[in-house]
Motif scaffolding. Structure first.
Motif, short mmCIF file in Angstrom:
data_model
loop_
_atom_site.label_atom_id
_atom_site.label_comp_id
_atom_site.label_asym_id
_atom_site.label_seq_id
_atom_site.Cartn_x
_atom_site.Cartn_y
_atom_site.Cartn_z
N ALA A 144 0.91 -1.24 -0.13
CA ALA A 144 -0.06 0.06 -0.03
C ALA A 144 0.81 1.21 -0.06
O ALA A 144 0.46 2.35 -0.60
CB ALA A 144 -0.91 -0.26 1.10
N ILE A 145 1.95 1.33 0.57
CA ILE A 145 2.72 2.43 0.59
C ILE A 145 3.93 2.54 -0.62
O ILE A 145 4.73 3.31 -0.63
CB ILE A 145 3.70 2.67 1.76
CG1 ILE A 145 4.60 1.61 1.83
CG2 ILE A 145 2.83 2.63 2.95
CD1 ILE A 145 5.86 1.76 3.08
N GLY A 146 3.61 1.33 -1.48
CA GLY A 146 4.38 1.27 -2.91
C GLY A 146 5.71 0.86 -2.79
O GLY A 146 6.53 0.97 -3.77
N MET A 147 6.08 -0.10 -1.74
CA MET A 147 7.00 -0.76 -1.94
C MET A 147 6.93 -2.00 -3.02
O MET A 147 5.79 -2.48 -3.25
CB MET A 147 7.46 -1.58 -0.52
CG MET A 147 7.71 -0.64 0.65
SD MET A 147 8.15 -1.16 1.93
CE MET A 147 9.93 -1.70 2.05
N SER A 148 7.93 -2.49 -3.69
CA SER A 148 7.83 -3.48 -4.71
C SER A 148 7.68 -4.95 -4.08
O SER A 148 7.84 -5.19 -2.83
CB SER A 148 8.94 -3.47 -5.54
OG SER A 148 10.14 -3.78 -4.87
N ALA A 149 6.97 -5.59 -5.02
CA ALA A 149 6.99 -7.06 -4.39
C ALA A 149 8.17 -7.90 -4.15
O ALA A 149 8.26 -8.44 -3.35
CB ALA A 149 5.96 -7.75 -5.58
N THR A 221 -2.54 6.25 -6.44
CA THR A 221 -3.68 5.44 -5.94
C THR A 221 -4.09 4.34 -7.00
O THR A 221 -4.13 3.20 -6.48
CB THR A 221 -4.90 6.27 -5.17
OG1 THR A 221 -4.38 6.92 -4.40
CG2 THR A 221 -5.88 5.42 -4.70
N ALA A 222 -4.33 4.95 -8.02
CA ALA A 222 -4.88 3.89 -8.98
C ALA A 222 -3.85 2.78 -9.57
O ALA A 222 -4.20 1.73 -9.67
CB ALA A 222 -5.16 4.60 -10.54
N VAL A 223 -2.52 3.30 -9.50
CA VAL A 223 -1.54 2.17 -9.77
C VAL A 223 -1.24 1.35 -8.78
O VAL A 223 -1.25 0.33 -8.85
CB VAL A 223 -0.10 3.06 -10.10
CG1 VAL A 223 1.03 2.20 -10.28
CG2 VAL A 223 -0.25 4.06 -11.54
N ILE A 224 -1.26 1.99 -7.26
CA ILE A 224 -1.03 1.05 -6.19
C ILE A 224 -2.39 0.17 -6.20
O ILE A 224 -1.94 -1.17 -5.78
CB ILE A 224 -0.84 1.91 -4.96
CG1 ILE A 224 0.54 2.53 -4.93
CG2 ILE A 224 -1.30 1.08 -3.95
CD1 ILE A 224 0.45 3.62 -3.82
#
Length: 243
Positions: A144-149, A221-224
């Protein structure tokens, strides 16, 4: 003057605790004007299914796989509603003021994180993950905070070729979760704990190997949302196979 790229330990520890507490509040109970992830997801699923809807504790409820079409549609709606909330300046400003006590994260960034966390938690719930479990919440929080998989896999010490499923992460000791929260705190303070971040996020936030740039806005937000859904229903949270 302290180097912004190397935040002090106190700020990192505080940010790590703050984001973990926020994840629990937002996903489980809700905070301020936003309801918790499960309540929100189930309300939208009930609207979609009408008379066919069954609550999570109903023995006749179908599995996520059997409800795939409905869940796909609801996830798309949740992302759309989150995008609208993230793009509403007054809502973001008011929500952010409730969240930032004691941390150096700007209010607009905190509000965007909360909106994204609720969205990610709702997606995780609908995809069959138990967000009441702190281990699962940590995974969802990181996405949710944008950290990569890839960063999520590395943080949990996932072995090569091993999928990061619930049974794997629930074996992680709580002490290890605290260490992971500290990494998340460093990520937040290093990227967002500056005066400049009150206006824009870092120029590039890694999202499942891609990039989302620019302001704290609806586009991020859409990308996340899409990236989180991809990670939690597919093979993104799987280590690389040995060569």
């Amino acid at each position: 003057m302290a180097d912004e790229k190397t935040p002090d330990e106190g700020a990192v520890e505080k940010a790590g605790r703050w984001v973990a507490d926020l994840a629990e509040k937002v996903m489980v109970n809700g905070v301020g004007p936003i309801t918790g992830s499960v309540t929100w997801a189930e309300d939208r699923l009930a609207r979609r299914q009408g008379a066919d809807y069954r609550a999570p504790d109903d023995g006749e409820r179908r599995s996520p796989e059997d409800m795939k079409d409905d869940i796909d549609a609801v996830v798309a709606r949740l992302i759309k509603e989150s995008v609208a909330a993230a793009g509403t300046q007054g809502f973001v400003t008011g929500l952010g003021g409730l969240l930032t006590a004691g941390v150096t994260i700007p209010a607009n960034v905190a509000a965007s994180i909360a909106i994204n966390m609720r969205m990610a938690g709702s997606i995780a719930h609908l995809r069959g993950w138990d967000i009441r479990d702190p281990h699962v919440r940590t995974v969802v929080m990181m996405l949710a905070i944008g950290m990569s998989a890839q960063n999520v896999l590395a943080a949990f010490g996932v072995k090569v070729g091993q999928k990061l499923g619930e049974q794997v992460i629930k074996k992680i000791p709580m002490a290890a979760l605290h260490a992971i929260n500290k990494k998340v705190g460093f990520h937040l303070v290093a990227k967002y704990g500056t005066k400049r971040a009150a206006i824009t996020l870092a120029k590039a936030v890694p999202i499942l190997g891609g990039l989302v740039g620019g302001a704290v806005d609806a586009g991020a937000t859409a990308v996340i949302g899409r990236a989180t859904d991809k990670a939690l229903r597919g093979d993104a949270l799987r280590g690389e196979e040995p060569k």
